[in-house]
Design a protein around this motif. Structure first.
Motif, PDB file in Angstrom:
ATOM      1  N   GLY A 173      -7.243 -15.538 -12.892  1.00  0.00           N
ATOM      2  CA  GLY A 173      -6.816 -16.850 -12.449  1.00  0.00           C
ATOM      3  C   GLY A 173      -5.599 -17.431 -13.125  1.00  0.00           C
ATOM      4  N   ARG A 174      -5.000 -16.727 -14.081  1.00  0.00           N
ATOM      5  CA  ARG A 174      -3.850 -17.247 -14.813  1.00  0.00           C
ATOM      6  C   ARG A 174      -2.665 -16.309 -14.721  1.00  0.00           C
ATOM      7  NH1 ARG A 174      -3.654 -20.974 -18.467  1.00  0.00           N
ATOM      8  NH2 ARG A 174      -1.579 -20.987 -17.560  1.00  0.00           N
ATOM      9  N   ALA A 175      -1.492 -16.905 -14.542  1.00  0.00           N
ATOM     10  CA  ALA A 175      -0.260 -16.139 -14.650  1.00  0.00           C
ATOM     11  C   ALA A 175       0.026 -15.867 -16.125  1.00  0.00           C
ATOM     12  CB  ALA A 175       0.892 -16.921 -14.028  1.00  0.00           C
ATOM     13  N   GLN A 186       8.652 -13.389 -12.427  1.00  0.00           N
ATOM     14  CA  GLN A 186       7.716 -12.522 -11.729  1.00  0.00           C
ATOM     15  C   GLN A 186       8.175 -11.063 -11.730  1.00  0.00           C
ATOM     16  OE1 GLN A 186       4.779 -13.956 -10.311  1.00  0.00           O
ATOM     17  NE2 GLN A 186       4.158 -11.809 -10.387  1.00  0.00           N
ATOM     18  N   THR A 187       9.472 -10.849 -11.570  1.00  0.00           N
ATOM     19  CA  THR A 187       9.987  -9.478 -11.567  1.00  0.00           C
ATOM     20  C   THR A 187       9.749  -8.799 -12.908  1.00  0.00           C
ATOM     21  OG1 THR A 187      11.697 -10.057  -9.964  1.00  0.00           O
ATOM     22  CG2 THR A 187      12.032  -8.045 -11.240  1.00  0.00           C
ATOM     23  N   SER A 221      -0.121 -14.720  -9.396  1.00  0.00           N
ATOM     24  CA  SER A 221       1.322 -14.963  -9.392  1.00  0.00           C
ATOM     25  C   SER A 221       1.635 -16.293 -10.059  1.00  0.00           C
ATOM     26  CB  SER A 221       1.855 -14.975  -7.956  1.00  0.00           C
ATOM     27  OG  SER A 221       1.443 -16.147  -7.288  1.00  0.00           O
ATOM     28  N   ASN A 222       2.910 -16.492 -10.400  1.00  0.00           N
ATOM     29  CA  ASN A 222       3.325 -17.750 -11.008  1.00  0.00           C
ATOM     30  C   ASN A 222       3.013 -18.942 -10.099  1.00  0.00           C
ATOM     31  OD1 ASN A 222       4.409 -16.726 -13.438  1.00  0.00           O
ATOM     32  ND2 ASN A 222       6.276 -16.111 -12.387  1.00  0.00           N
TER      33      ASN A 222
END
Length: 371
Positions: A234-236, A270-271, A291-292
């Motif tokens: 649940g966390r980026a 993200q990349t 994802s962020n």
């Protein structure tokens, strides 16, 4: 509690379409109303401090500080490459970035392979700050450990992509570097486990990896050697930060007392995350990635003025050589955010001890309100 209508309206729509978030760590849980109010309040604080800093950006002292930062970062980058014997290797640079979706959009990915030469202007590379404004203060999560070791190298025996983290803190009331402040940072390891806490699945009270505290230097700067964080349910991917004001450094190499004047989390491109997560040991983590843009706490961490993604350079074209990561953050040293910084445990000589008054589920907010 004050909140910004436009922000609240946007978040209300998003939250109405999203079921109650469930996180891998207790305490990272909010009701809709509490989340909207706290996020709105954080953004108001951000705007007030942004204006304070904007008023002095052209002063000679601020310009001189920025020049020192450029020279310092360039030298640290060169030193890190020398230490690894990779002075001539190509490297990657995440330049400037341009509300959270803006920072995380495709245009945010501006990395490319560059040749570092004597002709490369240092100001073009190291002059970029993530932001010169206060990051909105937000929940510190349930795994803050009080009285951690004062040290620069927090890696211990953890395995992952090396990350040298440089953070510069500016007092928004004076536009000068903060003084007398201890900066606390921590993150999970490559497979999503935190040290220092007794909760199931974490490292345990006897562990201290990836946690450390440093006093700021004369320019309000701290440096940490750590690894790129992993992820959990649940966390980026994120890095925790807390600023302690008025704390006393103890003879045993820890600290006590003071108050929390700032707490936040840094996020990562993200990349970059995707690239690192494809390597070992990160790729042994079976927990799905978040994802962020899906992360519950990013509502705190970005405004149109504040980019919560730090700048970074890969020391070479090989991930195993590591990253140099930096950010400049403003804070109000007279603030008191102790309410949002309860600690799960305390580190003392001989090991860690649970905080008997700590409630994992109540740490982030009052009980959720539905409807």
């Amino acid at each position: 509690m004050v909140f910004v209508p436009s922000i609240a309206a946007t978040l209300a729509v998003a939250l109405s379409l999203t079921p109650m978030a469930v996180f891998g760590h207790p305490g990272e849980k909010y009701g809709k109303r509490e989340a909207l109010e706290e996020m709105g309040n954080a953004h108001v604080v951000n705007k007030m401090n942004t204006r304070a800093l904007e008023a002095c950006q052209n002063s000679p002292a601020v310009k001189a500080r920025k020049e020192r930062a450029i020279a310092r970062r360039a030298e640290k980058f060169a030193q890190l490459r020398r230490d690894k014997g990779i002075e001539k290797a190509p490297w990657l640079h995440r330049r400037d970035a341009a509300a959270f979706e803006k920072w995380a959009a495709l245009s945010h990915n501006k990395t490319g392979t560059l040749d570092f030469t004597k002709e490369t202007p240092s100001k073009d590379i190291f002059g970029a700050n993530t932001s010169c404004v206060l990051t909105p203060d937000n929940a510190n999560g349930p795994y803050f450990v009080y009285q951690e070791h004062i040290r620069t190298d927090v890696v211990e025996d953890t395995v992952g992509v090396p990350m040298h983290l440089e953070l510069q803190f500016i007092d928004v009331q004076t536009c000068e570097p903060v003084v007398g402040v201890l900066i606390d940072t921590w993150s999970c390891n490559a497979t999503g486990a935190y040290s220092g806490v007794s909760a199931k699945g974490e490292g345990g009270l006897g562990t201290t990896y990836l946690r450390g505290v440093q006093p700021v230097d004369g320019d309000g700067v701290v440096n940490f050697d750590t690894i790129f964080p992993g992820h959990y349910q649940g966390r980026a991917t994120h890095q925790h930060l807390i600023a302690h004001v008025g704390s006393e450094v103890l003879p045993n190499g820890t600290y006590t007392g003071g108050r929390v004047a700032h707490l936040s989390q840094l996020f990562f491109d993200q990349t970059l995350r995707d690239t690192i997560e494809a390597t070992a040991p990160y790729n042994t983590n079976p927990i799905p990635h978040t994802s962020n843009l899906e992360d519950w706490f990013t509502g705190y961490a970005a405004t149109s003025e504040y980019d919560p993604f730090p700048n970074y350079i890969s020391l070479s074209n090989k991930l195993e050589d590591g990253l140099f990561v930096w950010a400049e953050l403003g804070l109000n040293t007279s603030s008191n955010w102790d309410h949002y910084a309860p600690y799960a445990s305390t580190w003392k000589e001989g090991g860690g001890y649970d905080n008997p008054d700590f409630d994992f589920w109540a740490v982030a907010s009052p009980p959720p309100t539905h409807g």
